[in-house]
Design a protein around this motif. Structure first.
Motif: not given
Length: 229
Positions: A122-134
């Motif tokens: 719940s506290e993870a920051p935004s990630l580069i590229f499409d890493h959030g989708k991963m």
């Protein structure tokens, strides 16, 4: 006629690892700050590129060891990401893996020697590229696995309480579970060994410790089941 590959497009193949850990209360993800352009200084998954003399599993293990110092980690290939503009530098495909580790066993080494940091989901920051989708794909796969087979061998200490196991399932599934139903379900799977030892930190009476029966755990993992309460 021998076909030549010289006229074909060349692309890079990356391997990115989503590393989950459990601290007896919450499910967490391990991230690092990127130390090169583009997106230097931003949070990223741990990744690298496939070399000519290795397969994908070997690359994932090498990258994970290089960035964390950890060997013999549970790794599962997840999904491939091939959007044309996903990496602004070069045309790059990525194959994602997710890993499961016990935070207590590796936390000091990871944070002190490799500048990695654990975040709750719940506290993870935004990630580069499409890493959030991963990460979203990895969470979905982990929840599917928890619903269709035993889980916890890689995330819990060797000896654990029933409460710790329930907290792990709740953290993965994202919901509270009824204690009595959970215990009955787990006991019906016959994958635990109840020990004579107790954890005395939680109450004066203490809580019995358990460990997984490795052979039965593996058999249930291979055969699968429905974990519905």
């Amino acid at each position: 006629m021998i076909h030549s590959y010289s006229s074909e497009d060349k692309v890079l193949l990356a391997v990115d690892c989503i590393i989950f850990g459990f601290d007896e209360e919450e499910l967490k993800i391990l991230l690092i700050k990127r130390d090169f352009k583009p997106e230097r200084g931003k949070w990223s998954l741990m990744g690298g590129f496939l070399k000519k003399d290795e397969n994908l599993d070997q690359a994932a293990n090498r990258i994970l060891h290089h960035l964390t110092g950890i060997n013999n980690v549970y790794l599962e290939q997840l999904y491939n990401f091939s959007k044309v503009d996903r990496d602004p530098v070069e045309r790059t495909l990525s194959v994602s893996y997710f890993a499961l580790i016990n935070i207590a066993e590796h936390n000091t080494e990871l944070t002190e020697n490799y500048s990695a940091k654990w975040f709750t989901l719940s506290e993870a920051p935004s990630l580069i590229f499409d890493h959030g989708k991963m990460v979203k794909h990895a969470i979905s796969r982990l929840r599917y696995r928890a619903s269709n087979g035993p889980i916890g061998f890689e995330l819990l200490p060797e000896k654990f309480t029933m409460r710790q196991l329930q907290k792990l399932y709740e953290a993965i599934l994202g919901e509270e579970l009824d204690k009595r139903n959970f215990i009955n379900k787990i006991n019906s799977l016959d994958i635990l060994v109840k020990l004579d030892q107790k954890d005395m930190s939680s109450s004066r009476k203490g809580s019995f410790l358990y460990k997984f029966d490795q052979e039965k755990y593996k058999r249930k993992t291979d055969d699968g089941f429905s974990f519905k309460l």
